[in-house]
Design a protein around this motif. Structure first.
Motif, PDB file in Angstrom:
ATOM      1  N   GLN A 272       0.826  -1.208   0.000  1.00 19.19           N
ATOM      2  CA  GLN A 272       0.000   0.000   0.000  1.00 19.19           C
ATOM      3  C   GLN A 272       0.862   1.261   0.000  1.00 19.19           C
ATOM      4  OE1 GLN A 272      -3.863  -0.072   1.971  1.00 19.19           O
ATOM      5  NE2 GLN A 272      -3.215   1.693   3.179  1.00 19.19           N
ATOM      6  N   ARG A 273       1.975   1.218   0.806  1.00 18.78           N
ATOM      7  CA  ARG A 273       2.883   2.368   0.826  1.00 18.78           C
ATOM      8  C   ARG A 273       3.592   2.510  -0.517  1.00 18.78           C
ATOM      9  NH1 ARG A 273       3.951   0.353   6.059  1.00 18.78           N
ATOM     10  NH2 ARG A 273       5.767  -0.782   5.242  1.00 18.78           N
ATOM     11  N   ARG A 274       3.912   1.389  -1.140  1.00 17.31           N
ATOM     12  CA  ARG A 274       4.656   1.400  -2.396  1.00 17.31           C
ATOM     13  C   ARG A 274       3.824   1.968  -3.541  1.00 17.31           C
ATOM     14  NH1 ARG A 274       7.337   2.145  -6.081  1.00 17.31           N
ATOM     15  NH2 ARG A 274       8.801   0.793  -7.189  1.00 17.31           N
ATOM     16  N   VAL A 275       2.569   1.547  -3.651  1.00 15.13           N
ATOM     17  CA  VAL A 275       1.751   1.963  -4.787  1.00 15.13           C
ATOM     18  C   VAL A 275       0.898   3.199  -4.474  1.00 15.13           C
ATOM     19  CG1 VAL A 275       1.659  -0.380  -5.690  1.00 15.13           C
ATOM     20  CG2 VAL A 275      -0.167   0.417  -4.183  1.00 15.13           C
ATOM     21  N   GLY A 276       0.744   3.512  -3.199  1.00 16.01           N
ATOM     22  CA  GLY A 276      -0.049   4.678  -2.816  1.00 16.01           C
ATOM     23  C   GLY A 276      -1.540   4.474  -3.002  1.00 16.01           C
ATOM     24  N   LEU A 277      -1.980   3.229  -3.047  1.00 17.23           N
ATOM     25  CA  LEU A 277      -3.391   2.918  -3.215  1.00 17.23           C
ATOM     26  C   LEU A 277      -3.833   1.899  -2.172  1.00 17.23           C
ATOM     27  CD1 LEU A 277      -3.432   2.498  -7.120  1.00 17.23           C
ATOM     28  CD2 LEU A 277      -4.246   4.485  -5.821  1.00 17.23           C
ATOM     29  N   ARG A 278      -5.111   1.960  -1.804  1.00 13.26           N
ATOM     30  CA  ARG A 278      -5.611   1.028  -0.787  1.00 13.26           C
ATOM     31  C   ARG A 278      -5.441  -0.411  -1.276  1.00 13.26           C
ATOM     32  NH1 ARG A 278     -10.736  -1.218   1.040  1.00 13.26           N
ATOM     33  NH2 ARG A 278     -10.685  -1.376   3.319  1.00 13.26           N
ATOM     34  N   THR A 279      -4.848  -1.225  -0.417  1.00  8.99           N
ATOM     35  CA  THR A 279      -4.520  -2.602  -0.786  1.00  8.99           C
ATOM     36  C   THR A 279      -5.041  -3.574   0.265  1.00  8.99           C
ATOM     37  OG1 THR A 279      -2.495  -1.830  -1.860  1.00  8.99           O
ATOM     38  CG2 THR A 279      -2.639  -4.183  -1.362  1.00  8.99           C
ATOM     39  N   ARG A 280      -5.572  -4.691  -0.204  1.00 11.82           N
ATOM     40  CA  ARG A 280      -6.012  -5.760   0.694  1.00 11.82           C
ATOM     41  C   ARG A 280      -5.452  -7.089   0.198  1.00 11.82           C
ATOM     42  NH1 ARG A 280     -11.192  -7.002   0.400  1.00 11.82           N
ATOM     43  NH2 ARG A 280     -11.674  -5.678  -1.388  1.00 11.82           N
ATOM     44  N   ILE A 281      -4.978  -7.882   1.154  1.00 11.90           N
ATOM     45  CA  ILE A 281      -4.526  -9.233   0.838  1.00 11.90           C
ATOM     46  C   ILE A 281      -5.466 -10.215   1.520  1.00 11.90           C
ATOM     47  CG2 ILE A 281      -2.684 -10.930   1.072  1.00 11.90           C
ATOM     48  CD1 ILE A 281      -0.672  -8.678   1.024  1.00 11.90           C
ATOM     49  N   GLU A 282      -6.103 -11.065   0.726  1.00 10.48           N
ATOM     50  CA  GLU A 282      -6.980 -12.095   1.270  1.00 10.48           C
ATOM     51  C   GLU A 282      -6.226 -13.420   1.187  1.00 10.48           C
ATOM     52  OE1 GLU A 282     -10.585 -11.902  -0.952  1.00 10.48           O
ATOM     53  OE2 GLU A 282     -11.165  -9.922  -0.164  1.00 10.48           O
ATOM     54  N   ASP A 283      -5.880 -13.945   2.348  1.00 10.68           N
ATOM     55  CA  ASP A 283      -5.039 -15.149   2.402  1.00 10.68           C
ATOM     56  C   ASP A 283      -5.748 -16.256   3.183  1.00 10.68           C
ATOM     57  OD1 ASP A 283      -2.224 -16.484   2.219  1.00 10.68           O
ATOM     58  OD2 ASP A 283      -2.805 -16.594   4.341  1.00 10.68           O
ATOM     59  N   LYS A 284      -5.769 -17.435   2.586  1.00  8.80           N
ATOM     60  CA  LYS A 284      -6.319 -18.609   3.258  1.00  8.80           C
ATOM     61  C   LYS A 284      -5.359 -19.771   3.052  1.00  8.80           C
ATOM     62  CE  LYS A 284     -11.240 -17.397   2.903  1.00  8.80           C
ATOM     63  NZ  LYS A 284     -12.571 -17.834   2.399  1.00  8.80           N
ATOM     64  N   LYS A 285      -4.598 -20.036   4.111  1.00 10.73           N
ATOM     65  CA  LYS A 285      -3.647 -21.139   4.106  1.00 10.73           C
ATOM     66  C   LYS A 285      -2.672 -21.055   2.925  1.00 10.73           C
ATOM     67  CE  LYS A 285      -6.845 -24.267   6.473  1.00 10.73           C
ATOM     68  NZ  LYS A 285      -7.557 -25.572   6.412  1.00 10.73           N
ATOM     69  N   GLY A 286      -2.136 -19.862   2.719  1.00 15.00           N
ATOM     70  CA  GLY A 286      -1.122 -19.691   1.692  1.00 15.00           C
ATOM     71  C   GLY A 286      -1.666 -19.434   0.307  1.00 15.00           C
ATOM     72  N   LYS A 287      -2.990 -19.382   0.155  1.00 17.63           N
ATOM     73  CA  LYS A 287      -3.596 -19.081  -1.141  1.00 17.63           C
ATOM     74  C   LYS A 287      -4.530 -17.870  -0.984  1.00 17.63           C
ATOM     75  CE  LYS A 287      -3.588 -23.843  -2.841  1.00 17.63           C
ATOM     76  NZ  LYS A 287      -4.426 -24.949  -3.402  1.00 17.63           N
ATOM     77  N   GLY A 288      -4.638 -17.076  -2.021  1.00 19.49           N
ATOM     78  CA  GLY A 288      -5.522 -15.920  -1.916  1.00 19.49           C
ATOM     79  C   GLY A 288      -5.343 -14.962  -3.080  1.00 19.49           C
ATOM     80  N   ARG A 289      -5.569 -13.694  -2.801  1.00 18.07           N
ATOM     81  CA  ARG A 289      -5.450 -12.695  -3.847  1.00 18.07           C
ATOM     82  C   ARG A 289      -5.069 -11.350  -3.246  1.00 18.07           C
ATOM     83  NH1 ARG A 289     -11.807 -11.737  -5.557  1.00 18.07           N
ATOM     84  NH2 ARG A 289     -12.623 -11.419  -3.429  1.00 18.07           N
ATOM     85  N   VAL A 290      -4.442 -10.508  -4.087  1.00 15.25           N
ATOM     86  CA  VAL A 290      -4.078  -9.143  -3.707  1.00 15.25           C
ATOM     87  C   VAL A 290      -5.016  -8.194  -4.457  1.00 15.25           C
ATOM     88  CG1 VAL A 290      -2.271  -7.394  -3.716  1.00 15.25           C
ATOM     89  CG2 VAL A 290      -1.665  -9.808  -3.367  1.00 15.25           C
ATOM     90  N   ILE A 291      -5.706  -7.341  -3.717  1.00 17.01           N
ATOM     91  CA  ILE A 291      -6.672  -6.413  -4.301  1.00 17.01           C
ATOM     92  C   ILE A 291      -6.160  -4.992  -4.108  1.00 17.01           C
ATOM     93  CG2 ILE A 291      -9.042  -5.558  -4.267  1.00 17.01           C
ATOM     94  CD1 ILE A 291      -9.847  -8.286  -3.067  1.00 17.01           C
ATOM     95  N   ILE A 292      -5.907  -4.306  -5.223  1.00 19.36           N
ATOM     96  CA  ILE A 292      -5.461  -2.914  -5.180  1.00 19.36           C
ATOM     97  C   ILE A 292      -6.575  -2.052  -5.769  1.00 19.36           C
ATOM     98  CG2 ILE A 292      -3.725  -1.259  -5.930  1.00 19.36           C
ATOM     99  CD1 ILE A 292      -1.755  -3.583  -6.170  1.00 19.36           C
ATOM    100  N   GLU A 293      -7.085  -1.125  -4.992  1.00 24.29           N
ATOM    101  CA  GLU A 293      -8.206  -0.285  -5.431  1.00 24.29           C
ATOM    102  C   GLU A 293      -7.693   1.031  -6.015  1.00 24.29           C
ATOM    103  OE1 GLU A 293     -10.956   0.283  -2.264  1.00 24.29           O
ATOM    104  OE2 GLU A 293     -11.140  -1.869  -1.819  1.00 24.29           O
ATOM    105  N   TYR A 294      -8.285   1.457  -7.122  1.00 28.02           N
ATOM    106  CA  TYR A 294      -7.949   2.767  -7.694  1.00 28.02           C
ATOM    107  C   TYR A 294      -9.249   3.555  -7.901  1.00 28.02           C
ATOM    108  CZ  TYR A 294      -9.245   0.480 -12.122  1.00 28.02           C
ATOM    109  OH  TYR A 294      -9.910  -0.203 -13.107  1.00 28.02           O
ATOM    110  N   ARG A 295      -9.134   4.871  -7.807  1.00 25.86           N
ATOM    111  CA  ARG A 295     -10.320   5.722  -7.878  1.00 25.86           C
ATOM    112  C   ARG A 295     -10.382   6.597  -9.131  1.00 25.86           C
ATOM    113  NH1 ARG A 295     -11.162   8.023  -1.696  1.00 25.86           N
ATOM    114  NH2 ARG A 295     -11.328   5.986  -0.669  1.00 25.86           N
TER     115      ARG A 295
END
Length: 309
Positions: A272-295
């Motif tokens: 989030q600090r690197r890209v300057g955009l709200r970021t969420r990581i959804e992780d379930k036992k080592g699997k998941g997705r990275v969500i970066i929101e842009y406006r």
């Protein structure tokens, strides 16, 4: 051919039906051979009997609550009248100047003029200004083609000018009392919202959802977002609920954040600090997705640059 006459109708005070014209089939329209000089006194003496009245002798209704007529539908009606005539007579009252004033049937009157007709079948009744106004409002409310704001103003007029309660309005018009209350609430919308509802930009369902908001500024702000995103009524209801309970929304987000693994949380904050955009990581036992929101598209372009695209 003789003209069928209807039974004498009771006076106002024994029900609004006393002043309404007979239903189709109970009194056929007079044939064109009856066209001629029509005196107001003679017309009233034959109350209940449709007469052929010249269109130029009929004046518009000053108490009309409808403000718009759909041009396409009016043209279709004019074409039908040109081919087969007017099936159901309009209702008028006589005026001191020898003219007649329209009470019910404005679309048929307008379409007949558009079709080039010279006369129109009409039932002439005796009615005061107050009776004419009430009949006009109720007759319109029983139709299905009034827009929501026209209905709201009509109900408001029944309450203001005739001191009718919502229960009495429901009895007169056949509408549900709760629906009448919802229509009357539309009058509390800001003028801009009323205009958009009348124009069909937003629907009655959208308006009901927006009315849950407290101030005109909140309503207009939410309405503009609804229009910009083309939100459905259901989505609008959800959006308004979120606006009304931001604490619950924040509480849910905080609870979810507390359940994030500390290592995942650190990685999420770093991105989030690197890209300057709200970021969420959804992780379930080592699997998941990275969500970066842009406006905005600018945010999106900057993200692509950071990713080397």
């Amino acid at each position: 051919m003789a003209i069928a006459t209807s039974a004498k109708r009771p006076a106002l005070g024994k029900g609004l039906d006393a002043l309404l014209p007979p239903k189709p089939g109970t009194a056929p329209a007079a044939p064109s051979s009856n066209v001629g000089k029509i005196e107001a006194s003679a017309a009233e003496a034959n109350a209940g009997t449709p007469l052929q009245i010249p269109l130029q002798r009929i004046e518009p209704n000053p108490f009309q609550t409808r403000t718009t007529f759909e041009e396409g539908a009016l043209t279709e009606l004019a074409n039908s009248i040109a081919a087969t005539g007017v099936v159901q007579p309009i209702t008028v009252r006589s005026l001191p100047n020898g003219q007649f004033q329209l009470i019910a049937g404005e679309r048929r009157w307008l379409a007949s003029k558009q079709a080039g007709k010279e006369t129109i079948p009409a039932v002439v009744i005796k009615a005061s200004d107050a009776q004419t106004m009430e009949m006009t409002i109720v007759e319109n409310l029983q139709r299905a083609d009034l827009n929501p704001m026209e209905q709201a103003r009509a109900f408001e007029r029944l309450g203001r000018d005739f001191h009718l309660t919502q229960e009495q309005m429901a009895s007169r018009t056949g509408k549900d009392r709760a629906s009448i209350g919802n229509f009357l609430r539309l009058l509390r919308l800001p003028p801009e919202a009323q205009e958009q509802l009348e124009a069909g930009t937003i629907t009655f369902g959208h308006a009901k959802a927006l009315m849950a908001l407290e101030t005109p500024e909140q309503i207009l702000s939410a309405m503009r977002k609804v229009n910009a995103l083309s939100l459905s009524v259901r989505a609008t209801e959800t959006y308004v609920k979120r606006l009304l309970s931001p604490e619950a929304k924040l509480g849910k987000a905080a609870a979810e954040e507390e359940q994030i693994d500390p290592n995942v949380k650190d990685a999420q904050d770093s991105i989030q600090r690197r890209v300057g955009l709200r970021t969420r990581i959804e992780d379930k036992k080592g699997k998941g997705r990275v969500i970066i929101e842009y406006r905005s598209l600018e945010d999106f372009d900057r993200l692509l640059e950071l990713l080397g695209q």
